[in-house]
Design a protein around this motif. Structure first.
Motif, short mmCIF file in Angstrom:
data_model
loop_
_atom_site.label_atom_id
_atom_site.label_comp_id
_atom_site.label_asym_id
_atom_site.label_seq_id
_atom_site.Cartn_x
_atom_site.Cartn_y
_atom_site.Cartn_z
N GLY A 1 0.77 -1.23 0.00
CA GLY A 1 0.00 0.00 0.00
C GLY A 1 0.81 1.28 0.00
N ASP A 2 2.13 1.18 -0.12
CA ASP A 2 2.99 2.37 -0.13
C ASP A 2 3.03 2.93 -1.55
OD1 ASP A 2 4.99 4.28 -0.06
OD2 ASP A 2 6.29 3.12 1.26
N THR A 3 2.23 3.95 -1.82
CA THR A 3 2.16 4.49 -3.18
C THR A 3 3.46 5.15 -3.60
OG1 THR A 3 1.18 6.51 -2.27
CG2 THR A 3 -0.34 4.83 -3.08
N GLN A 4 4.15 5.80 -2.64
CA GLN A 4 5.42 6.43 -3.00
C GLN A 4 6.44 5.39 -3.49
OE1 GLN A 4 6.06 9.69 -3.19
NE2 GLN A 4 3.93 10.09 -2.59
N ALA A 5 6.41 4.21 -2.88
CA ALA A 5 7.29 3.13 -3.32
C ALA A 5 6.93 2.70 -4.74
CB ALA A 5 7.20 1.94 -2.36
N ALA A 6 5.64 2.69 -5.05
CA ALA A 6 5.20 2.32 -6.40
C ALA A 6 5.72 3.34 -7.42
CB ALA A 6 3.68 2.23 -6.45
N TYR A 7 5.60 4.63 -7.08
CA TYR A 7 6.06 5.68 -8.01
C TYR A 7 7.57 5.56 -8.24
CZ TYR A 7 1.64 7.71 -6.36
OH TYR A 7 0.33 7.93 -6.00
N ARG A 8 8.30 5.36 -7.17
CA ARG A 8 9.77 5.28 -7.30
C ARG A 8 10.17 4.03 -8.08
NH1 ARG A 8 14.17 6.33 -8.65
NH2 ARG A 8 16.03 6.52 -7.32
N ILE B 1 2.71 -0.48 -16.97
CA ILE B 1 1.74 -1.42 -16.39
C ILE B 1 1.54 -1.13 -14.91
CG2 ILE B 1 1.36 -3.84 -15.79
CD1 ILE B 1 2.79 -4.58 -18.44
N LEU B 2 2.65 -0.86 -14.20
CA LEU B 2 2.56 -0.59 -12.76
C LEU B 2 1.76 0.68 -12.49
CD1 LEU B 2 3.41 -1.14 -9.82
CD2 LEU B 2 5.57 0.03 -10.30
N LEU B 3 2.07 1.75 -13.22
CA LEU B 3 1.35 3.01 -12.99
C LEU B 3 -0.11 2.92 -13.44
CD1 LEU B 3 4.08 5.59 -14.10
CD2 LEU B 3 3.25 5.18 -11.79
N ARG B 4 -0.34 2.18 -14.54
CA ARG B 4 -1.72 2.04 -15.03
C ARG B 4 -2.60 1.35 -13.99
NH1 ARG B 4 -1.29 -1.48 -19.45
NH2 ARG B 4 -0.58 0.22 -20.79
N THR B 5 -2.03 0.34 -13.32
CA THR B 5 -2.79 -0.38 -12.29
C THR B 5 -3.25 0.56 -11.19
OG1 THR B 5 -1.57 -2.42 -12.73
CG2 THR B 5 -2.72 -2.26 -10.61
N HIS B 6 -2.33 1.41 -10.72
CA HIS B 6 -2.67 2.35 -9.65
C HIS B 6 -3.60 3.46 -10.16
CE1 HIS B 6 -0.07 1.03 -6.30
NE2 HIS B 6 0.67 0.51 -7.26
N GLY C 1 -7.95 4.77 -9.23
CA GLY C 1 -8.30 6.10 -8.71
C GLY C 1 -7.15 6.89 -8.14
N ASP C 2 -5.91 6.45 -8.32
CA ASP C 2 -4.74 7.16 -7.79
C ASP C 2 -4.39 8.29 -8.77
OD1 ASP C 2 -2.22 8.06 -7.00
OD2 ASP C 2 -1.54 6.07 -6.37
N LEU C 3 -4.69 9.53 -8.40
CA LEU C 3 -4.47 10.66 -9.30
C LEU C 3 -2.99 10.92 -9.53
CD1 LEU C 3 -7.17 13.19 -8.04
CD2 LEU C 3 -7.25 11.67 -10.02
N GLU C 4 -2.16 10.72 -8.52
CA GLU C 4 -0.72 10.92 -8.71
C GLU C 4 -0.18 9.92 -9.72
OE1 GLU C 4 3.22 12.32 -8.12
OE2 GLU C 4 1.27 13.18 -7.65
N ALA C 5 -0.66 8.67 -9.63
CA ALA C 5 -0.23 7.66 -10.59
C ALA C 5 -0.71 8.02 -11.99
CB ALA C 5 -0.76 6.29 -10.18
#
Length: 743
Positions: A506-513, A529-534, A538-542
């Motif tokens: 659930g750490d979105t910052q880790a996903a972005y990095r 693919i990773l960013l599209r999933t988030h 509904g993740d606006l930053e992603a």
């Protein structure tokens, strides 16, 4: 009339009323506006202020009393002095007491950080046992210090004493404020958060005591320079002490291209008036001390060779001897002191625990000493290390875990010993086992200092271990530094795997990095693919990062698909990409489709693109339509474009119809044309009907052109922007005076 018998606020109000004579409120106010600038501020005496003053509702400010006395005919320092003395007596009675404060005269020096003094004998006399401190020996720096404190008490200020441990800086500072401002409140904040709370609602005539300033600067939130400026501007006096080494580190500019961890500290310390405290007594100071030898502790300090007077008084040399010349049977005590000293030397400022000492101290013992150590060796060692020397200090001091808990949180090294260690053990390498003990038994607040210290010593294994332990304990801020460390070592796959593990939790910052690393190392499809999933969840930053990545790699098809599905980030990046490729008509078509649906960002993007293409009239027509339909951002953008095109007639018409954006932009145009009066009149008209933007714009216009009288009138009328502008002008004036004084 004689004001010397005034003791209460009611008496002051009555006597000031008699002084007024038959002058009307209006006459007094008018006379005040004609006075010269006072202390960088224009004099003002509104009728409401006069009413409060003469009705005794609350204690007035000193400046108000001075202005009132002047307009009543008492315009010399001699004539005003007895009245200001009376005002001071009254103000002290009615001054609001900040929470957790006491009067300076009631403060206990030992509580404020003044070192305990040695005892003259093992069984001190009743007088010595009852006296917390010996008689103060006047220092050569007293005159300069008290002059600076006096100046700070008059207009707010920050006085900082720099000097090594046990040189007498805290005692000199205490004696100075006790002499200069004994009736002021004294706030001894527990941490930087307390200072921030006080800065939110400061009380004048308060001393903020910051002994060992580095403790506040190293707080998790730091000590913001903005808070210190607010306190100084409110008339608060800040006093502090700091070691020279700490001052040098925090004021040194960063190397080119390197992070700047001390930017705030450098700004804050730049506000301070510095007074340096020498390491040794001068000949004149020793002469003064000779006159006070009735206190036997002073005689002992004077008669001790090869050590400074203040250091002897604080048992500094005895501490060094206790460590360096420990008898063989106390080798364990020497070892735990050495371990504690080395831990602090490399960044462990929190008290070291028994667990750390038990793990680290054996590294400073010989194989034979370790083999023959008794079962209670640690208890013996701590008994020796915490022994009070001459009743003044101990090598290690126990720190409790909390009142009534009955447990020891750890042990703190004496400052004098720490400074000694910085000199004699500066280049001594810590044993591997000591570093391992620090990794396993450090305080969370010390992580940053320990990692910096370990990194500078090439101990990358310990840096990694410290980061991993911190992350495991729930501190996410070290995730980024750990990843950077792994990447720098070429362990990219390991870094990505580590990030994905945290992203899956659930750490979105880790996903972005993680996506950033994947893209940077050529694995763009995986990153998408990773960013599209988030993003699809509904993740606006992603979604924003995905649109950026798709645009960067020319993926117009997916951008168009996401734009059709309502992704505003995709719309913006798609239009930008099409325009960059020379497909401007397609970009305009995309934006027009989404802008007509009312999307704020697309409205602005389309107007900007049309303007850049020279289609100004079309852009204006488009903006007018949305502005007239209540679109606030379109109205603001329309005013900007009209101003850039110099269309003053339409701006004036829209301003007359109540558009605050048009009024502001028109005022800017008028000011640029030199029509300052017209600009001010326009802004004042809109400010009077509640337009905040116009009010602040008017204040800025008046301040920029030095129209202090009008600015003061605006402040009296309730314009908060004018009040802020006047405060800024005052601070600038005071800074200029201080700069001239230094020069």
């Amino acid at each position: 009339m004689d004001p010397r018998d005034i003791e209460t606020l009611a008496q002051l109000a009555e006597r000031l009323g008699q002084l007024r004579g038959n002058r009307s409120y209006r006459a007094l106010s008018k006379a005040a506006t004609g006075l010269p600038v006072h202390d960088g501020r224009q004099s003002a005496l509104p009728s409401s202020t006069i009413s409060d003053l003469l009705n005794g509702k609350s204690a007035p400010s000193r400046d108000t009393v001075i202005i009132y006395l002047t307009v009543c005919g008492l315009d010399t320092v001699e004539a005003q002095r007895p009245w200001l003395d009376a005002y001071k007596r009254v103000a002290q009675q009615h001054q609001r007491r900040p929470p957790t404060t006491l009067r300076v005269r009631d403060a206990r020096p030992r509580i404020l950080g003044v070192h305990a003094a040695i005892q003259a004998t093992e069984q001190p006399s009743y007088r010595e046992a009852g006296d917390e401190l010996p008689v103060y020996v006047p220092r050569d720096l007293d005159a300069e210090l008290r002059t600076r404190i006096t100046a700070a008490s008059q207009q707010g200020g920050f006085v900082l004493l720099t000097g090594g441990s046990s040189v007498g800086k805290t005692r000199a500072l205490f004696e100075a404020i006790k002499t200069v401002v004994p009736d002021w409140w004294l706030l001894h904040p527990a941490d930087a958060d307390t200072i921030g709370q006080f800065a939110a609602a400061p009380t004048a005539r308060t001393v903020v005591w910051l002994d060992e300033l580095q403790r506040y600067l190293d707080h998790s939130t730091g000590l913001p320079g903005a808070a210190v400026r607010e306190l100084i501007g409110a008339g608060v006096e800040m006093v502090a002490t700091l070691w020279p080494g700490e001052y040098a580190i925090r004021t040194a500019p960063p190397a080119v291209g390197q992070p700047d961890p001390h930017a705030n500290d450098r700004e804050l310390l730049g506000l301070a008036e510095l007074v340096a405290v020498p390491e040794e007594f001068s000949a004149e100071e020793r002469r003064r001390a000779e006159q006070l030898v009735a206190d036997r502790r002073i005689r002992i300090a004077l008669n001790t060779p090869d050590a400074g007077f203040t250091q002897v008084m604080a048992a500094g040399p005895q501490l060094v001897q206790h460590w360096e010349q420990a008898p063989a049977e106390h080798c364990f005590g020497k070892a735990v002191v050495t371990a504690a000293r080395d831990a602090r030397r490399v960044g462990a400022r929190a008290p070291v625990t028994c667990e750390f000492l038990a793990a680290a101290a054996p590294s400073y013992l010989t194989p034979n000493q370790r083999a023959t150590a008794p079962a209670d060796w640690l208890n013996q060692a701590l008994t020796y290390a915490t022994k009070s020397l001459h009743g003044a200090a101990a090598a290690l001091s126990a720190v409790d875990a909390g009142m009534g808990i009955g447990q020891i949180a750890g042990y703190q090294v004496a400052d004098y010993l720490h400074q000694h260690a910085l000199r004699v053990r500066r280049t001594t390498r810590l044993p591997d086992t000591v570093w391992q003990a620090l990794v396993e038994h450090h305080h969370p607040d010390d992580v940053d200092r320990l990692t910096v210290s370990a990194h500078s010593r090439g101990r990358h294994q310990e840096v990694e271990a410290l980061y991993r332990r911190s992350i495991h304990n729930g501190d996410p801020k070290d995730l980024g530094p750990l990843v950077e460390l792994l990447v720098d070592q070429g362990r990219v796959d390991e870094a990505i795997t580590f990030l994905r593990t945290h992203a899956n939790s659930g750490d979105t910052q880790a996903a972005y990095r993680s996506a950033e690393l994947l893209a940077k190392h050529g694995r763009v499809d995986e990153a998408i693919i990773l960013l599209r999933t988030h993003a699809d969840n509904g993740d606006l930053e992603a979604a924003y990062r995905l649109a950026e990545l798709l645009a960067e790699h020319g993926r117009t098809d997916e951008l168009a698909q996401r734009a059709d599905n309502g992704d505003t980030f995709a719309v913006g990046r798609l239009s930008g990409l099409l325009a960059k490729q020379g497909r401007v008509d397609e970009a305009i078509a995309v934006l027009r489709t989404h802008a007509n649906s009312g999307d704020v960002y697309d409205v602005l993007r389309l107007s900007n693109l049309l303007t850049k293409q020279g289609c100004v009239d079309e852009a204006l027509t488009f903006l007018r339509t949305h502005a007239d339909n209540g679109h606030a951002e379109a109205a603001s953008q329309l005013a900007v474009v009209l101003a850039k095109q110099g269309r003053t007639d339409e701006l004036a018409q829209r301003a007359d119809n109540g558009d605050p954006n048009a009024a502001y932009q028109l005022a800017v145009l008028l000011a640029d044309q030199g029509r300052i009066d017209d600009a001010a009149a326009l802004l004042r008209t809109h400010a009077d009907i509640g337009d905040t933007q116009a009010a602040y714009g008017l204040a800025k216009l008046l301040a920029d052109h030095g129209r202090v009288d009008e600015l003061t009138a605006e402040m009296v009328a309730g314009n908060q922007g004018a009040a802020a502008a006047l405060r800024a002008m005052r601070r600038k004036h005071q800074h200029g005076l201080r700069y001239q004084a230094r020069s």
